[in-house]
Motif scaffolding. Structure first.
Motif, PDB file in Angstrom:
ATOM      1  N   VAL A 114     -36.190 -46.032 -12.369  1.00  0.00           N
ATOM      2  CA  VAL A 114     -36.882 -45.616 -11.150  1.00  0.00           C
ATOM      3  C   VAL A 114     -35.852 -45.252 -10.084  1.00  0.00           C
ATOM      4  O   VAL A 114     -34.848 -45.950  -9.913  1.00  0.00           O
ATOM      5  CB  VAL A 114     -37.811 -46.727 -10.634  1.00  0.00           C
ATOM      6  CG1 VAL A 114     -38.457 -46.331  -9.306  1.00  0.00           C
ATOM      7  CG2 VAL A 114     -38.884 -47.053 -11.668  1.00  0.00           C
ATOM      8  N   ALA A 115     -36.086 -44.155  -9.363  1.00  0.00           N
ATOM      9  CA  ALA A 115     -35.219 -43.768  -8.247  1.00  0.00           C
ATOM     10  C   ALA A 115     -35.779 -44.356  -6.954  1.00  0.00           C
ATOM     11  O   ALA A 115     -36.991 -44.334  -6.724  1.00  0.00           O
ATOM     12  CB  ALA A 115     -35.138 -42.251  -8.131  1.00  0.00           C
ATOM     13  N   PHE A 116     -34.882 -44.898  -6.139  1.00  0.00           N
ATOM     14  CA  PHE A 116     -35.269 -45.491  -4.858  1.00  0.00           C
ATOM     15  C   PHE A 116     -34.497 -44.803  -3.733  1.00  0.00           C
ATOM     16  O   PHE A 116     -33.283 -44.607  -3.839  1.00  0.00           O
ATOM     17  CB  PHE A 116     -34.967 -46.993  -4.838  1.00  0.00           C
ATOM     18  CG  PHE A 116     -35.774 -47.806  -5.809  1.00  0.00           C
ATOM     19  CD1 PHE A 116     -36.962 -48.414  -5.416  1.00  0.00           C
ATOM     20  CD2 PHE A 116     -35.359 -47.966  -7.127  1.00  0.00           C
ATOM     21  CE1 PHE A 116     -37.718 -49.162  -6.310  1.00  0.00           C
ATOM     22  CE2 PHE A 116     -36.104 -48.706  -8.030  1.00  0.00           C
ATOM     23  CZ  PHE A 116     -37.289 -49.311  -7.624  1.00  0.00           C
ATOM     24  N   LEU A 117     -35.201 -44.468  -2.659  1.00  0.00           N
ATOM     25  CA  LEU A 117     -34.569 -43.953  -1.448  1.00  0.00           C
ATOM     26  C   LEU A 117     -35.100 -44.784  -0.289  1.00  0.00           C
ATOM     27  O   LEU A 117     -36.275 -45.153  -0.282  1.00  0.00           O
ATOM     28  CB  LEU A 117     -34.884 -42.480  -1.224  1.00  0.00           C
ATOM     29  CG  LEU A 117     -34.386 -41.498  -2.293  1.00  0.00           C
ATOM     30  CD1 LEU A 117     -35.486 -41.225  -3.311  1.00  0.00           C
ATOM     31  CD2 LEU A 117     -33.949 -40.177  -1.658  1.00  0.00           C
ATOM     32  N   ASN A 118     -34.226 -45.088   0.696  1.00  0.00           N
ATOM     33  CA  ASN A 118     -34.662 -45.958   1.800  1.00  0.00           C
ATOM     34  C   ASN A 118     -34.061 -45.516   3.118  1.00  0.00           C
ATOM     35  O   ASN A 118     -32.840 -45.447   3.273  1.00  0.00           O
ATOM     36  CB  ASN A 118     -34.279 -47.406   1.517  1.00  0.00           C
ATOM     37  CG  ASN A 118     -34.827 -48.351   2.568  1.00  0.00           C
ATOM     38  OD1 ASN A 118     -35.882 -48.107   3.141  1.00  0.00           O
ATOM     39  ND2 ASN A 118     -34.102 -49.424   2.835  1.00  0.00           N
ATOM     40  N   ASN A 127     -29.169 -45.501  -8.816  1.00  0.00           N
ATOM     41  CA  ASN A 127     -30.553 -45.015  -8.647  1.00  0.00           C
ATOM     42  C   ASN A 127     -31.135 -45.427  -7.294  1.00  0.00           C
ATOM     43  O   ASN A 127     -32.348 -45.516  -7.128  1.00  0.00           O
ATOM     44  CB  ASN A 127     -31.446 -45.526  -9.773  1.00  0.00           C
ATOM     45  CG  ASN A 127     -31.512 -47.050  -9.838  1.00  0.00           C
ATOM     46  OD1 ASN A 127     -30.537 -47.735  -9.514  1.00  0.00           O
ATOM     47  ND2 ASN A 127     -32.640 -47.596 -10.261  1.00  0.00           N
ATOM     48  N   LEU A 128     -30.257 -45.665  -6.318  1.00  0.00           N
ATOM     49  CA  LEU A 128     -30.672 -46.081  -4.976  1.00  0.00           C
ATOM     50  C   LEU A 128     -29.816 -45.386  -3.927  1.00  0.00           C
ATOM     51  O   LEU A 128     -28.583 -45.438  -3.991  1.00  0.00           O
ATOM     52  CB  LEU A 128     -30.536 -47.597  -4.825  1.00  0.00           C
ATOM     53  CG  LEU A 128     -30.636 -48.174  -3.400  1.00  0.00           C
ATOM     54  CD1 LEU A 128     -32.010 -47.904  -2.793  1.00  0.00           C
ATOM     55  CD2 LEU A 128     -30.337 -49.673  -3.417  1.00  0.00           C
ATOM     56  N   GLU A 129     -30.476 -44.743  -2.964  1.00  0.00           N
ATOM     57  CA  GLU A 129     -29.758 -44.075  -1.887  1.00  0.00           C
ATOM     58  C   GLU A 129     -30.426 -44.384  -0.552  1.00  0.00           C
ATOM     59  O   GLU A 129     -31.611 -44.123  -0.359  1.00  0.00           O
ATOM     60  CB  GLU A 129     -29.743 -42.567  -2.109  1.00  0.00           C
ATOM     61  CG  GLU A 129     -28.992 -41.783  -1.033  1.00  0.00           C
ATOM     62  CD  GLU A 129     -28.936 -40.308  -1.336  1.00  0.00           C
ATOM     63  OE1 GLU A 129     -27.905 -39.851  -1.874  1.00  0.00           O
ATOM     64  OE2 GLU A 129     -29.940 -39.599  -1.065  1.00  0.00           O
ATOM     65  N   SER A 130     -29.658 -44.954   0.368  1.00  0.00           N
ATOM     66  CA  SER A 130     -30.122 -45.130   1.738  1.00  0.00           C
ATOM     67  C   SER A 130     -29.812 -43.860   2.531  1.00  0.00           C
ATOM     68  O   SER A 130     -28.891 -43.110   2.188  1.00  0.00           O
ATOM     69  CB  SER A 130     -29.442 -46.334   2.383  1.00  0.00           C
ATOM     70  OG  SER A 130     -29.896 -47.537   1.795  1.00  0.00           O
ATOM     71  N   PHE A 131     -30.576 -43.632   3.585  1.00  0.00           N
ATOM     72  CA  PHE A 131     -30.330 -42.437   4.388  1.00  0.00           C
ATOM     73  C   PHE A 131     -30.728 -42.697   5.837  1.00  0.00           C
ATOM     74  O   PHE A 131     -31.609 -43.495   6.133  1.00  0.00           O
ATOM     75  CB  PHE A 131     -31.078 -41.223   3.823  1.00  0.00           C
ATOM     76  CG  PHE A 131     -32.582 -41.367   3.766  1.00  0.00           C
ATOM     77  CD1 PHE A 131     -33.394 -40.906   4.799  1.00  0.00           C
ATOM     78  CD2 PHE A 131     -33.201 -41.941   2.658  1.00  0.00           C
ATOM     79  CE1 PHE A 131     -34.779 -41.018   4.739  1.00  0.00           C
ATOM     80  CE2 PHE A 131     -34.588 -42.062   2.587  1.00  0.00           C
ATOM     81  CZ  PHE A 131     -35.376 -41.607   3.625  1.00  0.00           C
ATOM     82  N   TYR A 132     -30.015 -42.015   6.734  1.00  0.00           N
ATOM     83  CA  TYR A 132     -30.314 -42.063   8.157  1.00  0.00           C
ATOM     84  C   TYR A 132     -29.821 -40.765   8.767  1.00  0.00           C
ATOM     85  O   TYR A 132     -29.140 -39.970   8.098  1.00  0.00           O
ATOM     86  CB  TYR A 132     -29.652 -43.285   8.813  1.00  0.00           C
ATOM     87  CG  TYR A 132     -30.158 -43.566  10.206  1.00  0.00           C
ATOM     88  CD1 TYR A 132     -31.490 -43.897  10.412  1.00  0.00           C
ATOM     89  CD2 TYR A 132     -29.327 -43.479  11.312  1.00  0.00           C
ATOM     90  CE1 TYR A 132     -31.983 -44.136  11.687  1.00  0.00           C
ATOM     91  CE2 TYR A 132     -29.804 -43.711  12.592  1.00  0.00           C
ATOM     92  CZ  TYR A 132     -31.132 -44.046  12.770  1.00  0.00           C
ATOM     93  OH  TYR A 132     -31.618 -44.265  14.035  1.00  0.00           O
TER      94      TYR A 132
END
Length: 359
Positions: A114-118, A127-132
């Motif tokens: 599963v891909a996660f973005l936050n 498979n995890l990317e935070s963004f601002y």
């Protein structure tokens, strides 16, 4: 903005602890995307900005994107919401809160397919990317508007907490104001809360009582704009175009444009071999962080023209925080010709001359 005091270091620093990405990520099934909203979809600010971007993202990626509202920053609430979607075959989960960071990291390890973005997160992985967003860019432009319209040169700013992502907006606001009026000052009152209309009203009223004639903000509600309209002065908004709440007072807003970032990023996920940014994504105006919602009828055309010219320069690569630059104590913070780096932005705990801080 759902960043808390603990985010002073910023995900640009914290994410350094994550392992380097050896290879890209590819979904093992057709993409199904879902949102977890921190608050109610019509909160007027942070969450509503995501909900207003959602239909545009849906059109871009060719699918409906369901959501669940009011998922607080508590693991016991985040996990069931995310796993409820995953159990129904959703394999791209988008979060919207700083406080999801650790739980999303755990979930990304538990569900490697599963891909996660936050948004505003601090954790990253294969498979995890935070963004601002680089909110200082749009707040600089709003500062120009404020400085260009103000008759007194006395500007105010209602802010939540004195942490890096707030401090950079305050400093940028003052830099923008000074570009129009070198004598402009920005008096800041911190409320100690992201979403507290009572405290925001008190702060905005106190600023108006001091003879300030334009009030900026980095808090979640439109209360400072409403107070400005009640007092017959002006304001600049945050999160969304706040003219709907105070059309006579709101000159412009620093508004999120999440569809500009998320639509192409989700297409990368869907295409396969997605390279999640190891230190998180940090888009500016050019790539879909925030932009200026401009402008109210009180803003003269010559001011708008100058602001749009600066916006073009920022898109072309202009760095707002470039030396020589000193703080209010006279200490040099940036040497001549040296731009600030991302770590310096996230750790910003100083103010430029012209900023007056009050509790």
């Amino acid at each position: 903005m759902r960043l808390k005091i603990a985010s002073l270091l910023g995900f640009a620093v914290l994410a350094g602890m994550t392992a380097a990405h050896a290879a890209g990520f590819t979904l093992s099934a057709p993409p199904k995307i879902a949102f977890l909203y921190f608050a109610e979809r019509n909160d007027g600010g942070w969450t509503q900005a995501f909900d207003e971007a959602r239909p545009k993202i849906e059109a871009a990626v060719g699918m409906k994107i369901p959501f669940v509202e009011n998922v607080p920053e508590v693991a016991g609430k985040i996990k069931p919401a995310a796993e409820g979607f995953i159990a129904r075959g959703y394999n791209v989960i988008i979060g919207t809160a700083f406080g999801y960071s650790d739980t999303f990291k755990e979930l990304s390890e538990k569900y490697p397919k599963v891909a996660f973005l936050n948004a505003s997160g601090t954790t990253n992985g294969t498979n995890l990317e935070s963004f601002y967003g680089r909110t200082y860019e749009s707040q600089y432009l709003c500062g120009m508007i404020a400085g260009g319209v103000s008759k007194t040169g006395k500007l105010g700013f209602v802010a939540a907490h004195p942490i890096g992502p707030v401090n950079w907006t305050i400093n940028a606001y003052e830099l923008g104001a000074k570009a129009m009026n070198p004598k402009a000052t920005v008096t800041v009152i911190f409320t100690g809360a992201w979403n507290d209309p009572v405290k925001e009203r008190a702060a905005a009223s106190a600023l108006a009582d001091q003879g300030i004639d334009v009030i900026g903000q980095h808090v979640d509600t439109p209360t400072p704009q409403i107070v400005a309209q009640e007092r017959g002065i002006y304001g600049t908004g945050h999160h969304r175009d706040l003219r709907e709440f105070a059309p006579k007072a709101t000159l412009c807003s620093s508004a999120w444009t999440w569809d500009k970032f998320l639509a192409p990023e989700l297409k990368k996920v869907m295409a396969g071999n997605w390279q999640a940014q190891p230190f998180g994504a940090f888009p500016g105006i050019k790539d879909g962080g925030t932009d200026i919602a401009c402008c109210g009828p009180a803003v003269p055309k010559e001011v708008v023209d100058k602001v749009m010219k600066e916006r073009d320069a920022i898109i072309a690569g202009k760095q707002i925080f470039t030396g020589p630059m000193s703080d209010t104590t006279g200490k040099e913070r940036l040497a001549a010709g040296k731009p600030i780096d991302d770590a310096g932005l996230w750790k910003m705990d100083w103010y430029i001359p012209g900023v007056i801080t009050q509790k």
